[in-house]
Design an enzyme around this catalytic site. Structure first.
Site, PDB file in Angstrom:
ATOM      1  N   GLY A 170       0.842  -1.190   0.000  1.00 20.55           N
ATOM      2  CA  GLY A 170       0.000   0.000   0.000  1.00 20.55           C
ATOM      3  C   GLY A 170       0.876   1.239   0.000  1.00 20.55           C
ATOM      4  O   GLY A 170       2.007   1.212   0.486  1.00 20.55           O
ATOM      5  N   GLN A 211       3.132   9.880   1.190  1.00 22.91           N
ATOM      6  CA  GLN A 211       4.405   9.177   1.324  1.00 22.91           C
ATOM      7  C   GLN A 211       5.346   9.462   0.154  1.00 22.91           C
ATOM      8  O   GLN A 211       6.548   9.202   0.258  1.00 22.91           O
ATOM      9  CB  GLN A 211       4.174   7.664   1.414  1.00 22.91           C
ATOM     10  CG  GLN A 211       3.459   7.238   2.682  1.00 22.91           C
ATOM     11  CD  GLN A 211       3.310   5.732   2.715  1.00 22.91           C
ATOM     12  OE1 GLN A 211       2.364   5.186   2.176  1.00 22.91           O
ATOM     13  NE2 GLN A 211       4.267   5.044   3.331  1.00 22.91           N
ATOM     14  N   CYS A 215       5.814  -0.053   7.678  1.00 19.74           N
ATOM     15  CA  CYS A 215       5.466   1.132   6.908  1.00 19.74           C
ATOM     16  C   CYS A 215       6.703   1.602   6.156  1.00 19.74           C
ATOM     17  O   CYS A 215       7.776   1.728   6.756  1.00 19.74           O
ATOM     18  CB  CYS A 215       4.964   2.236   7.838  1.00 19.74           C
ATOM     19  SG  CYS A 215       4.506   3.737   6.948  1.00 19.74           S
ATOM     20  N   HIS A 218      -4.531   1.303   7.244  1.00 17.64           N
ATOM     21  CA  HIS A 218      -3.177   1.847   7.391  1.00 17.64           C
ATOM     22  C   HIS A 218      -2.968   3.020   6.426  1.00 17.64           C
ATOM     23  O   HIS A 218      -2.482   4.088   6.825  1.00 17.64           O
ATOM     24  CB  HIS A 218      -2.169   0.720   7.122  1.00 17.64           C
ATOM     25  CG  HIS A 218      -0.737   1.141   7.150  1.00 17.64           C
ATOM     26  ND1 HIS A 218       0.150   0.686   8.104  1.00 17.64           N
ATOM     27  CD2 HIS A 218      -0.023   1.973   6.338  1.00 17.64           C
ATOM     28  CE1 HIS A 218       1.342   1.231   7.879  1.00 17.64           C
ATOM     29  NE2 HIS A 218       1.262   2.014   6.813  1.00 17.64           N
ATOM     30  N   GLU A 219      -3.345   2.834   5.174  1.00 19.36           N
ATOM     31  CA  GLU A 219      -3.122   3.896   4.180  1.00 19.36           C
ATOM     32  C   GLU A 219      -4.003   5.111   4.455  1.00 19.36           C
ATOM     33  O   GLU A 219      -3.576   6.254   4.282  1.00 19.36           O
ATOM     34  CB  GLU A 219      -3.346   3.370   2.762  1.00 19.36           C
ATOM     35  CG  GLU A 219      -2.427   2.225   2.341  1.00 19.36           C
ATOM     36  CD  GLU A 219      -0.968   2.479   2.632  1.00 19.36           C
ATOM     37  OE1 GLU A 219      -0.515   3.635   2.558  1.00 19.36           O
ATOM     38  OE2 GLU A 219      -0.260   1.508   2.979  1.00 19.36           O
TER      39      GLU A 219
END
Ligand code: NI
Length: 173
Positions: A48, A53, A97, A139-140
């Protein structure tokens, strides 16, 4: 297309902590960003990737649980402006991550979620997810609000450093 630089803590923390802006323009710039994210993610072995990011503070995430060896595995996809509209149950595993290299944290998540979002053309989509898919989406989505897995360390969640075995836990890269 281009391979984008992944923003990581601690150096890029201020940027990663921003609340990302909604996608309002589904034109060429968004399509270029999407193409670059699609190209970048597999080079990192991730499943992901959120736009912040890669240095773009916009509400776009890429989910890629595709396994080339498994024809039944899901096709990678994007979610623009995603929003969890229903959640039930609980699940957790040791999440990694790309923006927090070497750290894994067991984050409490919902086991099943429903998400409203838009696709890359701006069309409304709704999807249901469970298992690893539900966890990676949660999470994303956290990235879009400036939340990082390391936050959970402070809340007392178990964490592991690279090289340590997360005993009997799944691992989310
Ligand atoms: Ni992440």
């Amino acid at each position: 297309m281009a391979i984008l630089r992944i923003h990581t803590i601690p150096g890029d923390e201020a940027f990663l902590r921003r609340v990302a802006e909604p996608v309002t323009d589904f034109g060429p710039a968004l399509q270029r960003l999407a193409a670059d994210m699609s190209e970048t993610l597999p080079t990192l072995g991730g499943i992901g990737l959120a736009a912040p990011q890669v240095g773009v503070s916009t509400r776009l995430v890429r989910i890629d649980l595709h396994d080339p060896e498994d024809p039944d595995s899901p096709t990678p996809f994007f979610l623009a402006n995603p929003r969890i509209v229903a959640a039930e149950g609980s699940a957790s595993l040791a999440e990694g991550c790309l923006s927090a290299p070497g750290v894994r944290v067991e984050v409490p998540r919902s086991a099943k979620i429903e998400v409203d979002a838009q696709d890359l053309g701006g069309a409304a989509v709704r999807l249901s997810a469970e298992g690893l898919m539900a966890i990676v989406i949660q999470h994303e989505l956290d990235h879009l609000d400036g939340r990082l897995v390391v936050d959970w360390i402070a809340k007392g969640c178990p964490w592991w450093k690279e090289g340590e075995e997360p005993a009997e836990k799944g691992t989310l890269e």
